[in-house]
Structure formats: C-alpha cells, structure tokens
Scaffold this motif. Structure first.
Motif, PDB file in Angstrom:
ATOM      1  N   THR A 156       6.717  -1.838   7.147  1.00 36.80           N
ATOM      2  CA  THR A 156       6.885  -3.188   6.599  1.00 36.80           C
ATOM      3  C   THR A 156       5.532  -3.881   6.526  1.00 36.80           C
ATOM      4  O   THR A 156       4.554  -3.422   7.135  1.00 36.80           O
ATOM      5  CB  THR A 156       7.826  -4.030   7.478  1.00 36.80           C
ATOM      6  OG1 THR A 156       7.190  -4.234   8.756  1.00 36.80           O
ATOM      7  CG2 THR A 156       9.168  -3.325   7.677  1.00 36.80           C
TER       8      THR A 156
ATOM      9  N   VAL B 193       5.102   0.871   1.940  1.00 35.53           N
ATOM     10  CA  VAL B 193       5.712  -0.410   2.307  1.00 35.53           C
ATOM     11  C   VAL B 193       6.514  -0.964   1.130  1.00 35.53           C
ATOM     12  O   VAL B 193       7.627  -1.472   1.301  1.00 35.53           O
ATOM     13  CB  VAL B 193       4.627  -1.413   2.751  1.00 35.53           C
ATOM     14  CG1 VAL B 193       5.196  -2.819   2.864  1.00 35.53           C
ATOM     15  CG2 VAL B 193       4.020  -0.985   4.077  1.00 35.53           C
TER      16      VAL B 193
ATOM     17  N   THR C  51      10.599  -1.829   0.620  1.00 33.66           N
ATOM     18  CA  THR C  51      10.945  -3.238   0.403  1.00 33.66           C
ATOM     19  C   THR C  51      11.717  -3.469  -0.883  1.00 33.66           C
ATOM     20  O   THR C  51      12.626  -4.289  -0.938  1.00 33.66           O
ATOM     21  CB  THR C  51       9.656  -4.096   0.384  1.00 33.66           C
ATOM     22  OG1 THR C  51       8.914  -3.866   1.567  1.00 33.66           O
ATOM     23  CG2 THR C  51       9.995  -5.577   0.279  1.00 33.66           C
TER      24      THR C  51
END
Length: 710
Positions: free
Chosen positions: A25, A70, A74
């Motif tokens: 993240t 990431v 997401t």
C-alpha cells in the motif's frame, strides 16, 4: 507466476527478502515523497483510482516496479503487466484483445504495466500507441533510461513523467528497520543486533538502492552467528555482504547526457579546470570526438557569440585539424578548443533570435512590410513600392536613420549587445543608432483602430487604461511573490485569501505534479474557483479549495505558503500565523504580500487645502496605525524566520462614487471624529462634491514579507 500475482504464505517464505518486503500500500511505501507524499498529484490519482498514463523513470532499486505493484493492489481496473525484455508484439496483441473485450463488454478499464519499456523497439512502441491514445489501455511504463531519449515521443507526450530519485540514507534506514521489525515478511520474529557502524555501512554503500540494501541485509542476517538467542551482525560481515558499485560512463545511457551537459555548463561558466575534467571523462570513456566538437561549435555562438567573434573560427579550425590528425594527438585540439571557449568573454545576445521568433509566432495577423522596403523592381509605378527608401551607402558612415521593422513592431528590441569583449566596442553605436531610429517613427502611421462613438470614446479609453494599469500591477505583484522562493514541479503550494484565484492559478501552473491548494474567505470566491476548475478533465489534477485552514487534511504539509492581505484581513494576527506553522514542511517558506494602509493614499491627500482637509487628517491619525508595519513584522518573527522584505507600490486611476464615500465616512471617519448624524451627512456631501467629479490618482503600498519556518 505473473509479476503482480499474490504468492501464498509458503511461497513467500522462499522468496528473497527484497521481494517479500515490497510495499503493498502507499502507507508502506517509503521514499519518493516528491511523487507520492501526502497531497501530491500521483498519490491523489492512485487513491481516487483516476490514474492516467504515466512513465516512471529512475535508477534500479528506487521503487518503480514497487509503485506499480501498489497501484495494482489499489485500483479497481484490471491490472496486467508485461516485461519488455521477455515480451514481444504477439504478447501485446493478446493484451490488446483482452483489454478491448473488458472495455466493450464490462466497461472496465485496463492498466498495462510495461517494465523496462525502453527495451521495446520503435515498432513495438508504435503498436502500443493507438490503444493508449483511444483509452483502451492506461499505460504505466518503467525505465532506467531517460524517456525523452529512449521512449517513443508520441507515448511520452501522452504520459506524465515521474522521475524517481535514489533513496536517501534516512529512507534506506527506515526500509531496513521495516524489514527487521516485520514479523510476517521480515525478521521481526528474530532478535537481531548490529555492531556499531554495521547497519550504517550497509545503508551508506547501498547508494540509494533499496534492492541492494535488502539483499545485503538478508545476506548479513542469514550468515551471522547467534550469540545465544541474538543474531549479531558485525561490521566485518556487513562489509562482506555488500560491495561498492562502480559508476560507469555509458555512452548510450542517461549519464552520457549529464556529463556533456556538465561540460558545456563549465565552458559557459568560464571554468577551464572543470571543462578539462569533464572533457577528460568523456575522452577516457571513448566518447565520439565529433560529438564533443559539435557541442563546442554550438557553444561558440550560443554562449560566446559576438563577445568574441573569433571563437567559432578557432573551434572550426580545431575540428578540421582533428580530422587530419586523429587520436591520440587529436586530444590537443579538443583541449585547445575547450580552453579557448572556457576562457573567452561570454555573451548570449544571439538568443535575441528566439525573442524575434516568439514575436512572429504571437502575431495576431501578418505584419506588413513597410512600403519603402518593398521590392520596387516590379510595381513601383502602380503601388509606389520602394518609394521613400534611403540608400545607406549614400550617407556619411554608410548609415541613415529610417524605419526597418513593421509598424506594429516599431520600437521592439530583440538584440541586446553585451558589455564584454568585441560587443563592448559596438554597444554604444548600436544603442545610439537605435535611439535615433526610434525618433523617426511617424505617429500618424499608428491610428487608433477603435469603434467607439465620440461621446463614449474618452471614457472607454480611460477604463481600458485603468484596468490595464491595475492588471499589470497585480501581475507584477504576483511575479514578485513567486520569484521569492525556488519551486519545483512536485511541490505543494497553499494560497491564503485566494480571492478569485490570481495566485492559485500561478501555483497550479508551477506544480503540475504536486499540489495547489487555496483557502478562500467566502462562498462567492469558493464557487468562482470551483466553476473555473470544472473545465479540468482530471479531478485528481484540480486545485483543492477550502473555506478554512481546519479543513485541510492533517497529513498534508506544504513546501510553500503564499497569500495576499492575509494578515491585514485577519481578526487575530497571532492566531492566524500560529495556524500556519503546522502546515509547513521542515524547510517550508511563507511569503505574504500585505497592503499598508498608512503608506497609501488617504482621503486627505485628495482634498484641496481647507478646514475639511484638516479634519480628515485628524481622523486619519486615529484610523491609521503608524506602527502597524513594525508590529506586523514583529508578530511574524515570533513564528517564522523573516529572511527579507520588499516594498511594492503602484498608482492607479480610480473612480470614487457616492457609495464609497458613505461607506468610508460611516465605518471610519465619523467614528474617528465622533461626529453626530448631521455632521456625517455634511461630511458625505462635501467629500462627494470634491471626489466624485473626476477620476483620482490612487497609490497602494504593499510589503512583501519573505520567511522560512524557524
């Protein structure tokens, strides 16, 4: 396994530490704050799942692939990846077919990550272009080479470029500690102790490469002996675990362009020692001498020019001599040219051509060739072309003053002779002739092309002139504010008391990959700016607008805060400044342009000598605080380090109407004079008679306060 496919817990244990510790993240991602720090454009786009095509550029180990991972974790879009080293056009076509189906059938976007995108040849990159252009793909490219040189220009023009920098020692230390403390993926379940200087050595030698750091950390921990239950990493083990990487000069890589840039800038900066160093570095690496000579030929005219007209001759002669002699003796000719250029007087007056080119490009209509300069050989009798031309050789010193520029550009200056070397000898004559030339302008050749009636023309001209004066003044004020600090494209700028956005739009222009934010005083300003923002397609790219400082998210800090009349209009100067401290980054700047009412025009300045003028001056002693400026600076100094102040003053023509007079009298002058209602009405009547008959000259005085967070 796909590059971004999640591994099972068992598989994860068998993976290298660098793979296991890849952030999942944005909160786990360490470093590259200029790209993904709180409030930055890329972070906002990722969080809002509104990513447009991007290219990540930077050296190995800086987090390009990690950042793509990431995004994969997401986004709600389908995420797929290719490695340009292992994949070809066939693989790309399969991805294109899948992306088209997802978009047409399910309305789902596809994000395509291409690692080492510069490894694809032109035809492979061309095959990708139309699908990026029509929105079938959102491209994320990663490259260690400068994309402006190695990636298809059409792809570059349709993407945002984000340059990743080598990680700082602080970043690397945080990554090491993250790995040592993580119980799931790192060494958090073990007790690891580093001998003094051991971890610091690994961090130092990693040179900004997180992968190198984690590989060395893994090797050090896995090969160190236990002291009871504690794994002790000695400095000797740390030194064995990581080796310094040699920095090579790659003629095909980005460093090649950096070195030639350093060489040219050393020539321009008149530093012969630095010029010889960078020249030696290029020659030692096998750089093509013809390439070096080509760059020196450019520098001879761009940076030296007419300060020494002989420079181009010397470099040309050295280049010709080199072609006859070759290497290794040809190094003398490279050195001779470099030393001549680095020690020659400098002038960039040749850049005047680009000012002229800009003037041509900005012409609203084609400028007419003055009649006396036109070709007289064809139609001098019919149209009088060439009539009035004065032949310079018929005059003393072979020069005569006459107009050569088109009427629309008469008086425009493109060439500015320097005051060094040869140019110093011609500077006076050029300027003197120019001054005389300007006197030859026939003002009748510049008729006013206005369509107003005679009755309104004078007023309309005054309004236009007045608005232009104020516009130029505010534009100049804005430029002075923004020139007081160094700003880069990824900075975050907050504009206080933004009004209709004069300073906000400048901040927006300067920080395309950062954040521009504004705080407004009322809903009218808020709605005005929001309406302007509607024309921006990308919502993540829009300026952020707030009604108060308290609405700004707590994790966002600003490199620069600017404002106009923020303190003048605040109810409590102390509280207003205190609120800004927590919004600044460590080395943040605050620049305020504050109007000083006591130093501008007062009503008494506009009234002729009379008892009324005396009474107004009495009131103004009460209304205006003569210590306001010093008190303001003293208060600012409590919270910020004042690095400088600069006065700014402008005068405009202003129309005062009866409503202005009533407002001033009711709010300020009557209370200061303790006047009753009868006196108020009399004061209003007298002021209206004297001030509202014609435009008045009104001066505004400002103080630009430049500060840093102390």
């Amino acid at each position: 396994m796909d590059l971004f496919e999640r591994a099972s817990t068992a598989d994860l244990k068998n993976q290298p530490l660098a793979y296991r510790m890849r952030p999942r993240t944005l909160d786990e991602y360490i470093g590259q704050d200029h790209i993904v720090g709180p409030g930055r454009l890329l972070r906002r786009a990722i969080q809002a799942d509104q990513l447009s095509s991007v290219i990540f550029y930077g050296p190995p180990g800086t987090g390009k692939t990690t950042l793509a991972r990431v995004i994969a974790n997401t986004t709600k879009s389908h995420f797929t990846s290719l490695n340009a080293v292992l994949s070809g056009v066939k693989d790309l076509r399969e991805e294109i077919d899948g992306a088209k189906d997802r978009l047409e059938i399910y309305g789902r976007r596809t994000i395509l990550f291409v690692d080492e995108v510069h490894r694809w040849n032109k035809s492979q990159q061309d095959a990708l272009l139309p699908w990026v252009e029509n929105g079938t793909f959102i491209l994320i490219g990663a490259t260690t080479e400068n994309p402006f040189f190695e990636v298809n220009p059409a792809l570059v023009s349709r993407s945002r470029i984000f340059q990743l920098k080598p990680l700082t020692e602080e970043n690397l230390r945080d990554i090491a500690l993250q790995a040592l403390n993580d119980k799931e993926r790192g060494y958090g379940k073990l007790k690891v102790r580093f001998e003094e200087g051991a971890l610091e050595h690994i961090v130092d030698v990693s040179k900004g490469d997180a992968r190198s750091l984690l590989n060395a950390l893994e090797l050090a921990v896995e090969t160190s002996e236990k002291d009871g239950q504690v794994i002790v990493v000695t400095k000797a083990v740390a030194e064995e675990s990581i080796q310094r990487k040699a920095v090579l000069y790659d003629k095909e890589g980005d460093y090649h362009f950096d070195v030639i840039s350093a060489f040219i800038k050393s020539l321009r900066g008149s530093d012969p020692d630095a010029a010889l160093y960078w020249l030696a570095k290029m020659v030692h690496a096998g750089e093509d001498p013809r390439f070096i000579f080509r760059r020196m030929l450019i520098s001879a005219c761009e940076d030296i020019g007419l300060a020494d007209p002989n420079a181009i001759t010397v470099v040309t002669a050295d280049a010709q001599a080199f072609n006859m002699v070759g290497m290794p003796e040809g190094r003398y000719h490279l050195t001779h040219a470099a030393l001549y250029l680095s020690t020659a007087p400098k002038s960039n007056s040749a850049m005047g051509f680009f000012d002229a080119l800009s003037g041509v490009e900005k012409e609203s209509q084609m400028a007419e060739v003055p009649n006396h300069l036109r070709d007289a050989s064809r139609d001098s009798e019919g149209f009088g072309h060439g009539e009035g031309y004065m032949y310079p050789h018929s005059y003393r010193e072979h020069w005569v003053a006459q107009q050569y520029l088109p009427n629309e550009l008469q008086g425009k200056v493109f060439y500015q002779p320097g005051n060094i070397g040869y140019e110093a000898t011609i500077r006076d004559s050029v300027n003197r002739r120019r001054e005389i030339q300007l006197e030859t302008v026939d003002l009748d050749a510049f008729p006013e092309n206005l369509t107003f009636t005679k009755k309104d023309k004078k007023r309309e001209q005054w309004i236009q002139r007045s608005e232009q004066t104020r516009s130029l003044a505010l534009s100049s004020l804005r430029d002075k504010v923004f020139s007081s600090f160094d700003c880069i494209r990824s900075d975050r700028i907050l504009v206080l008391n933004a009004g209709h956005g004069m300073m906000l739009w400048e901040a927006f222009r300067r920080t395309p990959e950062g954040l521009s934010a504004a705080v407004v005083r009322n809903d009218e300003d808020l709605h005005y700016i929001q309406h302007r923002c509607q024309s921006l397609d990308d919502s993540a790219d829009k300026p952020q607008v707030y009604r108060s400082l308290s609405e700004i998210p707590s994790d966002i800090k600003f490199e620069h805060i600017v404002g106009r009349n923020y303190l003048v209009l605040s109810k409590n100067m102390d509280e207003s400044l205190k609120a800004l401290v927590g919004l600044c980054t460590k080395n943040g700047t605050l620049t305020l342009a504050e109007t000083l009412p006591s130093e501008g025009t007062h009503l008494s300045d506009l009234i002729h000598e009379s008892p009324l003028k005396t009474r107004l001056k009495e009131a103004e002693l009460t209304i205006y605080d003569s210590n306001y400026k010093s008190n303001m600076l003293k208060t600012v100094g409590k919270y910020f380090k004042v690095s400088g102040t600069e006065p700014f003053r402008f005068t405009e023509e202003r129309i005062i109407d009866s409503e202005d007079v009533k407002r001033w009298v009711h709010s300020s002058y009557a209370p200061a004079l303790k006047a009753d209602s009868v006196e108020e009405e009399k004061l209003i009547k007298e002021l209206t008679t004297q001030l509202c008959a014609a435009p008045v000259s009104w001066s505004v005085s400002c103080l630009i306060i430049k500060t840093e967070l102390s």
